[in-house]
Design an enzyme around this catalytic site. Structure first.
Site, short mmCIF file in Angstrom:
data_model
loop_
_atom_site.label_atom_id
_atom_site.label_comp_id
_atom_site.label_asym_id
_atom_site.label_seq_id
_atom_site.Cartn_x
_atom_site.Cartn_y
_atom_site.Cartn_z
N ILE A 134 0.88 -1.17 0.00
CA ILE A 134 0.00 0.00 0.00
C ILE A 134 0.92 1.21 0.00
O ILE A 134 1.29 1.73 1.05
CB ILE A 134 -0.93 -0.02 1.22
CG1 ILE A 134 -1.79 -1.29 1.17
CG2 ILE A 134 -1.80 1.22 1.26
CD1 ILE A 134 -2.53 -1.60 2.43
N HIS A 137 0.20 5.19 1.54
CA HIS A 137 0.21 5.59 2.96
C HIS A 137 1.42 4.93 3.61
O HIS A 137 1.45 3.71 3.79
CB HIS A 137 -1.10 5.13 3.63
CG HIS A 137 -1.36 5.76 4.97
ND1 HIS A 137 -2.59 6.23 5.35
CD2 HIS A 137 -0.53 5.98 6.03
CE1 HIS A 137 -2.52 6.70 6.59
NE2 HIS A 137 -1.27 6.56 7.02
N LEU A 138 2.40 5.73 3.94
CA LEU A 138 3.67 5.15 4.39
C LEU A 138 3.50 4.42 5.71
O LEU A 138 2.65 4.75 6.53
CB LEU A 138 4.76 6.21 4.47
CG LEU A 138 4.99 7.08 5.69
CD1 LEU A 138 5.79 6.36 6.76
CD2 LEU A 138 5.74 8.32 5.29
N HIS A 139 4.30 3.37 5.87
CA HIS A 139 4.24 2.55 7.08
C HIS A 139 5.61 1.94 7.33
O HIS A 139 6.24 1.46 6.43
CB HIS A 139 3.16 1.48 6.96
CG HIS A 139 3.15 0.74 5.65
ND1 HIS A 139 2.66 1.31 4.48
CD2 HIS A 139 3.59 -0.48 5.32
CE1 HIS A 139 2.79 0.43 3.50
NE2 HIS A 139 3.36 -0.66 3.97
N GLN A 140 6.01 2.02 8.57
CA GLN A 140 7.31 1.47 8.98
C GLN A 140 7.09 0.06 9.53
O GLN A 140 6.35 -0.13 10.48
CB GLN A 140 7.91 2.37 10.06
CG GLN A 140 9.03 1.73 10.86
CD GLN A 140 10.38 2.27 10.45
OE1 GLN A 140 10.80 2.17 9.31
NE2 GLN A 140 11.07 2.86 11.39
#
Ligand SMILES: [Zn+2]
Length: 179
Positions: A134, A137-140
Site C-alpha cells: 500500500i 500511505h507510508l508505514h514502517q
C-alpha cells in the site's frame, strides 16, 4: 549422497525471502473499490477508526499509531503509521518523524519484553516498485526475527506458519506498551 535438486537459473549469492501470503495484495483480491490510493479505501486511514473488537491497533500516539500487520511475516509484525495519508518519508512533518522513530523504538522494546526475538527487520518500502503493498500511505515495518523462522513451509506449502492469532498478539503487545 548427491544433491538431486534440478537447478535452474544462475546462482547469484542472494538470499530469498519468500512471502506468498502477500499475493492477496499483489493480485488485488482484497483491494477495495477505487483501490488503495484514496484515503476512503486506505486500510491505514481506516484502521484507527475500527471498532474496538475488530481493531488491530496496539498503541496510539499524537500523530502516529502502531497496528498489527494483517499479513504478518512473524508474530508481532507491526506497522507504525502516521494518521495522515502521506506516501513519502519526506512528506512527514518534524513531529511525525520524531514520533514515528520513538514508536519504532518502543515497539522493539515491547516485542523484546513479551516474546524475546533474536533480531528485527525495520524499514519502509517507498513506492510499489520497492515492494510497498500500500504505497500511498507510508508505514514502517517492525518485524521480529527468530533463528530458523524462515523454514521450508513458505516455499513448499505457500504457507507462512504463525503460531499466534492476531487478536491475542494485539492484547499481549498493547498490555506491555507503556502508556
Ligand atoms: Zn491512508
Amino acid at each position: 549422497m548427491t544433491d538431486e535438486r534440478i537447478e535452474t537459473g544462475e546462482p547469484d549469492g542472494l538470499e530469498r525471502l519468500w512471502t506468498p501470503h502477500r499475493m492477496t495484495y499483489i493480485s488485488g483480491e482484497e483491494a477495495p473499490e477505487g483501490g488503495y490510493e484514496k484515503p476512503a479505501g486506505c486500510p491505514f486511514c481506516r484502521a484507527p477508526h475500527a471498532p474496538e473488537d475488530e481493531s488491530l491497533v496496539v498503541a496510539r500516539g499524537e500523530s502516529v499509531y502502531a497496528v498489527l500487520n494483517l499479513y504478518p511475516y512473524n508474530p508481532g509484525h507491526l506497522l507504525v503509521c502516521p494518521y495522515r495519508h502521506v506516501a513519502d518519508y519526506t512528506d512527514l512533518t518534524e513531529d511525525e518523524t520524531v514520533e514515528l522513530a520513538a514508536f519504532t523504538r518502543t515497539a522493539m522494546r515491547v516485542i523484546r519484553a513479551v516474546s524475546s526475538p533474536h533480531g528485527f527487520n525495520l524499514g519502509m518500502n517507498q513506492g510499489s516498485v520497492a515492494g510497498a503493498g500500500i504505497a500511498a500511505h507510508l508505514h514502517q515495518h517492525v518485524v521480529p526475527r527468530w533463528g530458523g523462522d524462515a523454514n521450508f513451509m513458505p516455499v513448499i506449502g505457500r504457507t507462512k506458519v504463525l503460531p499466534q492469532l492476531l487478536t491475542d498478539t494485539r492484547i499481549m503487545l498493547s498490555k506491555a506498551w507503556p502508556s
